[in-house]
Scaffold this motif. Structure first.
Motif, short mmCIF file in Angstrom:
data_model
loop_
_atom_site.label_atom_id
_atom_site.label_comp_id
_atom_site.label_asym_id
_atom_site.label_seq_id
_atom_site.Cartn_x
_atom_site.Cartn_y
_atom_site.Cartn_z
N PHE A 87 -4.75 6.69 0.96
CA PHE A 87 -4.13 5.45 0.50
C PHE A 87 -4.54 5.13 -0.94
O PHE A 87 -5.64 5.49 -1.38
N GLY A 88 -3.65 4.43 -1.62
CA GLY A 88 -4.00 3.86 -2.91
C GLY A 88 -4.75 2.56 -2.71
O GLY A 88 -5.00 2.13 -1.58
N SER A 89 -5.10 1.91 -3.81
CA SER A 89 -5.90 0.69 -3.74
C SER A 89 -5.04 -0.55 -3.59
O SER A 89 -5.57 -1.65 -3.45
N TYR A 125 -3.91 10.32 6.18
CA TYR A 125 -3.34 9.70 4.99
C TYR A 125 -4.42 9.46 3.94
O TYR A 125 -5.56 9.15 4.26
N LEU A 141 0.83 -1.20 0.00
CA LEU A 141 0.00 0.00 0.00
C LEU A 141 0.86 1.25 0.00
O LEU A 141 1.79 1.37 0.78
#
Lengths: 111, 117
Positions: A102-104, A100, A90
């Motif tokens: 976050f990406g996937s 934050y 991640l």
């Protein structure tokens, strides 16, 4: 829409290979992070970067490398020195004391 | 970084209020508390953040007693879609992280909330 993009979603690595995971953000965030998550576990910090051209080791940096040549990009390379790389990776970004984003995630599997 | 302790799992039913308590006995004066939610195979999502007393947003409330050694995330009227892992984190306001941008946070194993019909 602003966000953070990780690619690929799934990645397979052969023994002894280096692979690079991509992370791009268009949120104008200064800080970026890489975490590793194993099944049923929390997130462990691999590397983090506060500003361009600067990055610091996290708790489990061995076998990984990063670069931060652009504010928007923070790629992670999983080297052959990482003996157990199979995990969910991640990427996240933040600015100041904000939470934050976050990406996937990228799921890496050693075959 | 202050260590946090939270229950490994909790069960609830749709429509109920859920309260997840996190202990952080060695929280520092300048530390603040943040909660994240994570669904399977997704990155965590920021829920709420606070320093003291009570914070409320459209998703949840965060209760922090005067001694700040614990905090409680309150989810009103949960639904099946609230089934997820919830992380409590404590982060510092001090150091280069404030001026340089960013705040290094440590994620524990979280609380697995399961909501049933």
């Amino acid at each position: 829409d602003g966000g953070i993009t990780q690619s690929p979603k799934y990645l397979f690595r052969k023994e002894g290979q280096n692979v690079t995971l991509s992370c791009e953000q268009n949120l104008n965030h200064d800080a970026m992070y890489w975490y590793r998550q194993d099944p049923g576990q929390g997130l462990r910090l691999i590397y983090y970067s506060q500003i361009v051209n600067d990055f610091q080791k996290g708790d489990i940096a061995e076998g990984y490398s990063v670069s931060r040549e652009k504010k928007e990009s923070f790629p992670l390379t999983v080297t052959s020195a990482q003996k157990n790389p199979t995990a969910f990776y991640l990427c996240a970004s933040s600015r100041g004391l904000d939470g934050y984003t976050f990406g996937s995630g990228t799921r890496l599997t050693v075959v | 970084l202050a260590k946090t302790t939270q229950p490994i799992s909790m069960d609830s039913y749709e429509g109920q209020e859920v309260n997840i308590t996190c202990s952080h006995n060695n929280i520092a004066t300048n530390d603040y508390i943040t909660w994240y939610q994570q669904f399977p195979s997704q990155g965590p999502r920021f829920i709420i953040q606070g320093y003291k007393t009570k914070v409320t947003n459209e998703v949840a409330s965060l209760f922090i007693p005067a001694d700040r050694k614990s905090s409680t995330l309150s989810l009103p009227r949960v639904s099946l879609s609230d089934t997820a892992v919830y992380y409590c984190l404590v982060g510092s306001r001090e150091g280069p992280w404030v001026t340089g941008g960013g705040n290094k946070l440590t994620f524990g194993t979280g609380t697995q909330l399961k909501v049933e019909l």
